[in-house]
Design an enzyme around this catalytic site. Structure first.
Site, PDB file in Angstrom:
ATOM      1  CE  LYS A  12       9.510  -4.516  -1.973  1.00 54.74           C
ATOM      2  NZ  LYS A  12       9.585  -4.615  -0.494  1.00 54.74           N
ATOM      3  CG  ASP A  13       7.188  -2.490  -6.411  1.00 56.57           C
ATOM      4  OD1 ASP A  13       6.665  -3.072  -5.446  1.00 56.57           O
ATOM      5  OD2 ASP A  13       7.829  -1.417  -6.314  1.00 56.57           O
ATOM      6  CB  SER A  36       3.715  -6.619   3.431  1.00 55.61           C
ATOM      7  OG  SER A  36       3.937  -7.987   3.186  1.00 55.61           O
ATOM      8  CG  LEU A  37      -2.323  -8.955   3.109  1.00 54.98           C
ATOM      9  CD1 LEU A  37      -3.415  -9.689   2.330  1.00 54.98           C
ATOM     10  CD2 LEU A  37      -2.879  -8.437   4.428  1.00 54.98           C
ATOM     11  NE  ARG A  38       6.937 -10.478   1.996  1.00 55.57           N
ATOM     12  CZ  ARG A  38       7.825  -9.943   2.838  1.00 55.57           C
ATOM     13  NH1 ARG A  38       8.390 -10.686   3.774  1.00 55.57           N
ATOM     14  NH2 ARG A  38       8.143  -8.672   2.753  1.00 55.57           N
ATOM     15  NE  ARG A  39       7.970  -6.426   4.841  1.00 51.96           N
ATOM     16  CZ  ARG A  39       8.113  -5.479   3.933  1.00 51.96           C
ATOM     17  NH1 ARG A  39       7.169  -4.553   3.788  1.00 51.96           N
ATOM     18  NH2 ARG A  39       9.198  -5.427   3.170  1.00 51.96           N
ATOM     19  NE  ARG A  49       0.296   1.908  -0.075  1.00 51.04           N
ATOM     20  CZ  ARG A  49      -0.435   2.307  -1.110  1.00 51.04           C
ATOM     21  NH1 ARG A  49      -1.741   2.210  -1.068  1.00 51.04           N
ATOM     22  NH2 ARG A  49       0.161   2.802  -2.192  1.00 51.04           N
ATOM     23  CB  VAL A 102      11.621   4.920   2.777  1.00 54.10           C
ATOM     24  CG1 VAL A 102      12.479   4.758   4.035  1.00 54.10           C
ATOM     25  CG2 VAL A 102      11.641   3.641   1.947  1.00 54.10           C
ATOM     26  CB  THR A 110       5.699   9.039   3.830  1.00 56.47           C
ATOM     27  OG1 THR A 110       5.931  10.018   2.818  1.00 56.47           O
ATOM     28  CG2 THR A 110       4.285   9.206   4.377  1.00 56.47           C
ATOM     29  NE  ARG A 111       5.563   2.459   3.597  1.00 56.38           N
ATOM     30  CZ  ARG A 111       5.261   1.241   3.173  1.00 56.38           C
ATOM     31  NH1 ARG A 111       5.566   0.191   3.914  1.00 56.38           N
ATOM     32  NH2 ARG A 111       4.670   1.057   2.010  1.00 56.38           N
ATOM     33  CB  CYS A 159       1.418  -6.751  -2.360  1.00 55.39           C
ATOM     34  SG  CYS A 159       3.083  -6.288  -2.878  1.00 55.39           S
TER      35      CYS A 159
END
Length: 308
Positions: A83-84, A129-132, A149, A152, A154-155, A242
């Site tokens: 996806k990247d 993500s703008l999609r989400r 940002r 994983v 870090t979030r 994205c």
């Protein structure tokens, strides 16, 4: 093939390293005569962590430095989350293989057990993500959504520190890192459409590199390649990424028929266009679905976003 070292380029995050190690493991199984080594390369996307993806753009954000290393010959292949990987690759580059797809859906991660159905205006939901974001707002217009940002871990730390109480993330990333315990719900793809290529690992190589093409061929998954080819044809036609609220997923039956479902939405979710199509040629399926969504309102949305 004679014994030699094959260099695998990867980003340095825990998830990227897991994916590269898995690629290395699978290649070692089919090529015990070869030696594979990882080469860690830091990308622009790894360095800029205080700006939302939608504002800096995502064309090559997590791939450019790896591609430079490929062209210079310091690595022999680059491992990416598919996806990247932009749908238009730089001159001299090609998508050499796509490994068998893992979980492709999104997941709700919550500090207090929230699920998609129980979200409300008191929740602080984090996503980059703008999609989400568009799909969340389409369902819950008053939802409080904040940007986030980082890798994983870090979030997850930010959520634990109180920055938010809910995050929407790719389920595969959490599962690959053994962090399933943080998932409160894996979202049905028809309720919450994932990103193009989500859950798949891609191997990018130099064009006309017959040796590396032969080396990676055994770990290319034909079924996954067919599915993501339709998804990437859809994305390529719309020139999205994205920074655009676009999502799609595909299914391939035993006879090779591809079902592709996708959406385009405004960031606020107020305009939302969705459609599914079927066919046997991935390029035709992807392009026809993109053309349809473009014609019913997607064109206006994309032009507005690009002018912004």
């Amino acid at each position: 093939m004679t014994h030699s070292v094959i260099r695998i380029g990867t980003r340095g995050s825990a998830l990227a390293l897991w994916q590269a190690e898995e690629t290395k493991r699978q290649l070692e199984l089919v090529h015990p005569e070869l030696q594979f080594e990882l080469e860690i390369i830091h990308t622009k996307g790894d360095k800029i962590l205080d700006v939302p993806l939608a504002k800096i753009g995502d064309k090559g954000l997590f791939t450019k430095e790896l591609e430079v290393a490929l062209l210079e010959g310091s690595i022999d292949m680059a491992v990416h989350s598919l996806k990247d990987l932009p749908t238009n690759l730089p001159k001299g580059m090609m998508l050499g293989a796509v490994m068998k797809r893992a979980e492709f859906r999104d997941a709700i991660v919550s500090s207090n057990g929230k699920t998609l159905a129980t979200l409300d205006a008191t929740d602080v939901v984090a996503t980059s993500s703008l999609r989400r974001k568009s799909q969340l707002l389409q369902r819950y217009p008053n939802l409080n959504i904040v940007d986030i940002r980082g890798n994983v871990n870090t979030r997850l730390k930010k959520m634990e520190d109180g920055y938010c109480n809910v995050m929407v993330m790719a389920a595969a990333g959490l599962q690959r890192l053994g962090l399933d315990r943080y998932i409160t719900e894996v979202l049905n793809e028809r309720d919450f459409i994932p990103a193009v290529g989500q859950g798949a690992i891609a191997i990018e190589i130099r064009e006309n590199d017959a040796r590396v093409t032969e080396i990676i061929a055994p770990i290319n998954d034909t079924q996954t390649r067919l599915a993501v080819s339709a998804e990437r044809a859809f994305l390529n036609k719309l020139e999205g990424g994205c920074q655009v609220p676009i999502g799609c997923f595909s299914e391939v039956d035993e006879g090779g028929t591809i079902m592709l479902e996708a959406f385009i939405a405004s960031v606020d979710g107020k305009r939302y266009f969705r459609k599914s199509v079927e066919g046997i040629h991935p390029q035709v399926v992807g392009i026809s679905l993109a053309d349809y969504l473009f014609s019913v309102g997607g064109k206006d949305i994309l032009e507005e976003l690009r002018t912004q």
